[in-house]
Design a protein around this motif. Structure first.
Motif, PDB file in Angstrom:
ATOM      1  N   ALA A 137      -7.711   5.075  -0.409  1.00  0.00           N
ATOM      2  CA  ALA A 137      -7.682   4.355  -1.690  1.00  0.00           C
ATOM      3  C   ALA A 137      -7.655   5.364  -2.822  1.00  0.00           C
ATOM      4  CB  ALA A 137      -8.899   3.440  -1.822  1.00  0.00           C
ATOM      5  N   LEU A 138      -6.843   5.080  -3.833  1.00  0.00           N
ATOM      6  CA  LEU A 138      -6.780   5.968  -4.987  1.00  0.00           C
ATOM      7  C   LEU A 138      -8.052   5.804  -5.813  1.00  0.00           C
ATOM      8  CD1 LEU A 138      -3.073   5.529  -6.155  1.00  0.00           C
ATOM      9  CD2 LEU A 138      -4.024   7.014  -4.380  1.00  0.00           C
ATOM     10  N   GLU A 139      -8.701   6.914  -6.074  1.00  0.00           N
ATOM     11  CA  GLU A 139      -9.959   6.944  -6.809  1.00  0.00           C
ATOM     12  C   GLU A 139      -9.705   7.434  -8.242  1.00  0.00           C
ATOM     13  OE1 GLU A 139     -14.177   8.741  -5.462  1.00  0.00           O
ATOM     14  OE2 GLU A 139     -12.710  10.269  -6.005  1.00  0.00           O
ATOM     15  N   ILE A 186      -2.853   2.671   3.599  1.00  0.00           N
ATOM     16  CA  ILE A 186      -2.957   3.201   2.242  1.00  0.00           C
ATOM     17  C   ILE A 186      -3.059   2.003   1.309  1.00  0.00           C
ATOM     18  CG2 ILE A 186      -1.854   4.535   0.418  1.00  0.00           C
ATOM     19  CD1 ILE A 186      -0.382   6.111   2.578  1.00  0.00           C
ATOM     20  N   LEU A 187      -4.102   1.983   0.494  1.00  0.00           N
ATOM     21  CA  LEU A 187      -4.322   0.907  -0.472  1.00  0.00           C
ATOM     22  C   LEU A 187      -3.949   1.442  -1.853  1.00  0.00           C
ATOM     23  CD1 LEU A 187      -5.387  -1.855  -1.318  1.00  0.00           C
ATOM     24  CD2 LEU A 187      -7.715  -0.959  -1.137  1.00  0.00           C
ATOM     25  N   LEU A 188      -2.800   0.960  -2.357  1.00  0.00           N
ATOM     26  CA  LEU A 188      -2.290   1.417  -3.647  1.00  0.00           C
ATOM     27  C   LEU A 188      -2.637   0.429  -4.748  1.00  0.00           C
ATOM     28  CD1 LEU A 188       1.366   2.665  -3.030  1.00  0.00           C
ATOM     29  CD2 LEU A 188      -0.694   4.043  -3.299  1.00  0.00           C
ATOM     30  N   ASN A 189      -2.690   0.935  -5.965  1.00  0.00           N
ATOM     31  CA  ASN A 189      -2.817   0.077  -7.141  1.00  0.00           C
ATOM     32  C   ASN A 189      -1.967   0.702  -8.249  1.00  0.00           C
ATOM     33  OD1 ASN A 189      -5.450  -0.495  -9.587  1.00  0.00           O
ATOM     34  ND2 ASN A 189      -3.664  -1.741  -9.152  1.00  0.00           N
ATOM     35  N   THR A 190      -0.864   0.060  -8.564  1.00  0.00           N
ATOM     36  CA  THR A 190      -0.001   0.523  -9.643  1.00  0.00           C
ATOM     37  C   THR A 190       0.681  -0.660 -10.285  1.00  0.00           C
ATOM     38  OG1 THR A 190       1.847   1.988 -10.253  1.00  0.00           O
ATOM     39  CG2 THR A 190       1.945   1.021  -8.064  1.00  0.00           C
ATOM     40  N   LEU A 217       0.210   1.077   7.471  1.00  0.00           N
ATOM     41  CA  LEU A 217       0.361  -0.088   6.612  1.00  0.00           C
ATOM     42  C   LEU A 217       0.102   0.311   5.160  1.00  0.00           C
ATOM     43  CD1 LEU A 217      -1.630  -2.716   8.707  1.00  0.00           C
ATOM     44  CD2 LEU A 217       0.857  -2.568   8.475  1.00  0.00           C
ATOM     45  N   VAL A 218       0.720  -0.400   4.247  1.00  0.00           N
ATOM     46  CA  VAL A 218       0.458  -0.203   2.819  1.00  0.00           C
ATOM     47  C   VAL A 218       0.147  -1.559   2.209  1.00  0.00           C
ATOM     48  CG1 VAL A 218       1.412   0.502   0.593  1.00  0.00           C
ATOM     49  CG2 VAL A 218       1.915   1.846   2.642  1.00  0.00           C
ATOM     50  N   VAL A 219      -0.981  -1.656   1.555  1.00  0.00           N
ATOM     51  CA  VAL A 219      -1.325  -2.825   0.747  1.00  0.00           C
ATOM     52  C   VAL A 219      -1.295  -2.373  -0.701  1.00  0.00           C
ATOM     53  CG1 VAL A 219      -3.131  -4.474   0.121  1.00  0.00           C
ATOM     54  CG2 VAL A 219      -2.685  -3.951   2.530  1.00  0.00           C
TER      55      VAL A 219
END
Length: 407
Positions: A137-139, A186-190, A217-219
């Motif tokens: 997770a992006l921190e 990988i949990l992305l948030n963009t 997997l990518v969420v």
């Protein structure tokens, strides 16, 4: 690719890189209150302007509110809606994805309506992550990510976005180094909350290449997809090899300023969406029946609506950013979302928690300490987030009050 895989236990990662579930009980994930609840309560108690929690102080389009009223009066959605969501909304979601990004989805098998993006994230992680699986997770990260990974029994592996040249950046080498044989997702948030970073094509391509190479997997949480001021938002699902391994999450709350309606959605392959649906049915089961009809209409609003929303929030971003700079903060002007991250060290401060808890008494404004979004609390200690999704007059008053810090 298979939705779930079994994994043999492997060597444990160094303790300073990741936080295993065994070190935090599930009671800890479920107990207490969030920082948003604490800061909002502080705003009420002190009468301060609440720039902490990210909700607008005005409602969205009148015609969409009336669409919800019309659905209520017509008896549409007052009883349980279909488990995957009403067909009208699922079709509107697929039309939106195709028109905006060229992504084609089947409304019957590749779309799931959820109780906001928060439930979508929870259901996705509960469905696809097993005990011991690592999730990158992006921190800093939205606080529900940590809770949901923990409740699924997964191991959170933070990759830290760091400020440089007035913005936050993803270190692609650090991302690659974070992947192990136990990495599941990988949990992305963009666009990214809280930093306002919008991942560019080069960064997304690097993430995609890594996901394909390591069969991950990518969420991806894209709830701020329409709130981009610099650059452009592109879903990672449109890149080669990614559609079959990506779950894309979005919601109506941020785009249409009806955060209380809690209408979100997931798009992906039938296999992935089916797995999420299996978990979701034991969470809310269904939700927001009449509002689903209204959001189906909202997604079909003309482009002018989305352009005007972006222009309005851009002006508010610049208003608050200028005011924070004048008050003595170092400001990281966001490329997207409706949050501004600031550094309090130029004010002679270094503890974001203490600063935010004292700010209402000092100048009548509430903000949120970014450290709560970090595993590595020291990385986020001097950073504080302000929301600018408020009326112009409210922001102007907040700027006036914040000037006291520079005196």
């Amino acid at each position: 690719m298979a939705v779930m895989t079994s994994r043999e236990p492997g060597p444990q990662p160094p303790p300073d890189r990741r936080l295993a579930p065994s070190r935090r009980s599930r009671k800890e994930w479920l107990g207490g209150t969030t920082i948003f609840a604490e800061m909002s309560a502080l705003a009420v108690r002190t009468g301060a302007i609440n720039l902490g929690q990210g909700f607008p102080d005005t409602d969205g389009p009148e015609e969409i509110r009336e669409a919800a009223v019309r659905a209520l009066r017509d008896g549409r959605g007052n009883q349980y809606p279909p488990g995957p969501g009403i067909p009208e909304l699922r079709t509107a979601i697929t039309e939106h994805q195709l028109k905006r990004y060229g992504l084609a989805y089947d409304p019957d098998t590749e779309v799931l309506v959820t109780a906001g993006a928060t439930e979508a994230i929870a259901a996705a992680l509960l469905a696809l992550v097993g005990p011991g699986d690592e999730v990158i997770a992006l921190e800093p990260y939205y606080d529900s990510y940590a809770a949901c990974i923990g409740m699924a029994g997964g191991i959170r592996v933070p990759v830290t976005l760091r400020p440089r040249d007035g913005a936050y950046h993803l270190d692609l080498d650090e991302l690659r180094d974070a992947v192990t044989d136990r990495t599941r997702m990988i949990l992305l948030n963009t666009p990214h909350n809280p930093t306002g970073t919008v991942l560019g094509r080069e960064e997304l391509a690097a993430v995609a290449e890594l996901a394909v190479e390591r069969d991950l997997l990518v969420v991806t949480d894209e709830v701020y997809e329409h709130l981009v001021f610099e650059g452009e938002h592109r879903p990672i699902a449109e890149l080669a090899g990614m559609r079959e391994r990506t779950l894309t999450i979005s919601s109506a709350g941020k785009t249409f300023s009806f955060t209380g309606w809690k209408v979100g959605w997931v798009t992906g392959t039938p296999e992935l969406v089916g797995a999420v649906r299996s978990a979701k049915q034991f969470l809310t089961y269904v939700a927001s029946g009449p509002f689903q009809y209204a959001i189906a209409e909202a997604l079909r609003l003309p482009d002018r609506y989305f352009d005007d929303l972006r222009a309005d929030l851009l002006a508010k971003r610049d208003l608050l950013s200028a005011g924070l700079t004048a008050a003595g903060f170092e400001v990281y002007r966001p490329a997207g979302t409706y949050f501004v991250t600031t550094d309090i060290r130029p004010l002679g401060e270094s503890d974001g928690f203490a600063f935010c808890r004292s700010l209402p008494d000092r100048c009548g404004v509430v903000a949120v300490p970014n450290a709560v979004f970090y595993d590595h609390r020291e990385e986020g200690a001097p950073f504080v987030r302000f929301a600018f999704c408020k009326r112009k007059g409210v922001l102007e008053e907040a700027v006036t009050r914040l000037k006291q810090l520079a005196l």
